[in-house]
Design an enzyme around this catalytic site. Sequence first.
Site, mmCIF file in Angstrom:
data_model
loop_
_atom_site.group_PDB
_atom_site.id
_atom_site.type_symbol
_atom_site.label_atom_id
_atom_site.label_comp_id
_atom_site.label_asym_id
_atom_site.label_seq_id
_atom_site.Cartn_x
_atom_site.Cartn_y
_atom_site.Cartn_z
ATOM 1 N N HIS A 1 -13.456 1.932 -0.695
ATOM 2 C CA HIS A 1 -13.511 0.796 0.244
ATOM 3 C C HIS A 1 -13.994 -0.483 -0.450
ATOM 4 O O HIS A 1 -14.475 -1.412 0.204
ATOM 5 C CB HIS A 1 -14.451 1.079 1.440
ATOM 6 C CG HIS A 1 -13.938 2.123 2.385
ATOM 7 N ND1 HIS A 1 -14.763 3.046 3.000
ATOM 8 C CD2 HIS A 1 -12.688 2.384 2.846
ATOM 9 C CE1 HIS A 1 -14.044 3.841 3.781
ATOM 10 N NE2 HIS A 1 -12.776 3.455 3.694
ATOM 11 N N ARG B 1 -13.096 14.008 8.044
ATOM 12 C CA ARG B 1 -13.823 14.472 6.852
ATOM 13 C C ARG B 1 -15.281 14.745 7.198
ATOM 14 O O ARG B 1 -15.884 14.014 7.964
ATOM 15 C CB ARG B 1 -13.788 13.408 5.748
ATOM 16 C CG ARG B 1 -12.412 13.146 5.202
ATOM 17 C CD ARG B 1 -12.490 12.199 4.003
ATOM 18 N NE ARG B 1 -11.214 11.546 3.802
ATOM 19 C CZ ARG B 1 -11.061 10.242 3.664
ATOM 20 N NH1 ARG B 1 -12.105 9.428 3.672
ATOM 21 N NH2 ARG B 1 -9.864 9.746 3.493
ATOM 22 N N ASN C 1 0.877 -1.163 0.000
ATOM 23 C CA ASN C 1 0.000 0.000 0.000
ATOM 24 C C ASN C 1 0.922 1.224 0.000
ATOM 25 O O ASN C 1 1.480 1.582 1.029
ATOM 26 C CB ASN C 1 -0.882 -0.054 1.250
ATOM 27 C CG ASN C 1 -1.944 1.025 1.255
ATOM 28 O OD1 ASN C 1 -1.889 1.964 0.453
ATOM 29 N ND2 ASN C 1 -2.895 0.907 2.153
ATOM 30 N N GLU D 1 -8.450 -6.138 4.317
ATOM 31 C CA GLU D 1 -8.191 -5.698 2.947
ATOM 32 C C GLU D 1 -6.910 -6.316 2.387
ATOM 33 O O GLU D 1 -6.839 -6.644 1.211
ATOM 34 C CB GLU D 1 -8.125 -4.166 2.897
ATOM 35 C CG GLU D 1 -9.512 -3.548 3.039
ATOM 36 C CD GLU D 1 -9.507 -2.063 3.316
ATOM 37 O OE1 GLU D 1 -9.212 -1.682 4.473
ATOM 38 O OE2 GLU D 1 -9.800 -1.281 2.407
ATOM 39 N N ARG E 1 -2.424 -2.126 -3.564
ATOM 40 C CA ARG E 1 -3.678 -1.414 -3.369
ATOM 41 C C ARG E 1 -3.610 -0.135 -4.198
ATOM 42 O O ARG E 1 -2.700 0.681 -4.020
ATOM 43 C CB ARG E 1 -3.856 -1.061 -1.898
ATOM 44 C CG ARG E 1 -5.045 -0.174 -1.698
ATOM 45 C CD ARG E 1 -5.238 0.205 -0.270
ATOM 46 N NE ARG E 1 -6.427 1.035 -0.155
ATOM 47 C CZ ARG E 1 -6.455 2.205 0.474
ATOM 48 N NH1 ARG E 1 -5.368 2.672 1.065
ATOM 49 N NH2 ARG E 1 -7.565 2.897 0.535
#
Length: 381
Positions: A156, A217, A7, A359, A67
């Site tokens: 996601h 956020r 990642n 993930e 990713r």
Amino acid sequence: MLVLVINSGSSSLKYQVRDTDSQELLTKGLIDRIGDVIPDHTAALEELSTRLRRELDGRSIDAVGHRVVHGGERFSEPVLVNNEIVRSIERLSPLAPLHNPASAMGIRAVHDKWPSIPQVAVFDTAFHRTLPERAWRYALPDSLYRRHGIRRYGFHGTSYGFVAPAAARFLGIEPERFRAVIAHLGNGASVAAIQDGKSIDTSMGFTPLEGLVMGTRSGDVDPSILVFLARQGYDADTLDNMLNRESGLKALAGESDMRSIEEAADAGDERSRLALAVAAYRLAKYIGAYHVAVGGAQAVVFTAGIGENSGKFRELVVDQLGPLGIRLDPEANLARGKQARLISTPDSAIPALVVPTDEEEAIAEATAAVVAGSRKPAASF
Ligand code: AMP
């Protein structure tokens, strides 16, 4: 197969090595301060190679899975990487300016270091390529879509693609027939509406900013607020920073970490209580909406850091779902564990579940499947 999962961020590289036959996690780590202590991604790969030699006892990597945040409209599946694919990932950079350039750098650095190892790109947006147009279209002039690709993409996806079939299997439902509302609640948070095992709607949009109240956020706001602030002299960078890094739970409670907010709320802090109430109410509204969108969900599923670990937040949300006949079992809700589990009562109209996401495991599995199914011996650059 030994799969290295990477990642890449602009200043860091997170990695894991997994044996996809035994599903064992062999090692994981983080190389950070790229651009500072470590000059660039190529140097980071040198460091990674040194660590892997030490940590893997001479076993070698068979494939690398990356990713990649944005796959745009092109990528609906994980793909074997070649030069053209990396260029495509780079071309999508305007849609994910922090993430896609870093992924492309990571892929090139791996190729320079280990040219014969096949690499696979796994996209966060891919699972949502099944959204119908009524869900992905914004009611904006068509030229914005045609010129700038402004539409809902959703994120996601790797997590939803892992959790949806796991939840279906837990309930004894065929994954291809499963209808559910899944809430991925981490530092970033979103909800997905799953019908026949596919994503038909999701709360994140053109970027990961839309939808739920997140750590830093804002989620949904009236777009006129931005127009108003622009007229007051706020520039694009200031607005971007405010919405992505200074809003959400951080703006409401003074900090973004759910555990600390819960502790403060328990100790009587009113701002923290309000932050939890705003975030839980927003999510409950989305669950109601997506229950309708999927034609009646067979389950409501919680996953990721907050979804898996915060019984208190789940309670605040599920307590609002009474009109849907969903009832929380307070004891089951507070039980801990790394397994999928039921948190609703036997007489709940539909079950509420916690299903842990992974993930990296999903990326490793996807990488192994693409490499095993591909006749090309290696990535061709
Ligand atoms: P993630 O991005 O999936 O790693 O999730 C990070 C979020 O999960 C942070 O807000 C953490 O505070 C929250 N989290 C992790 N463990 C717990 C816990 N035991 N109780 C409440 N929140 C938690």
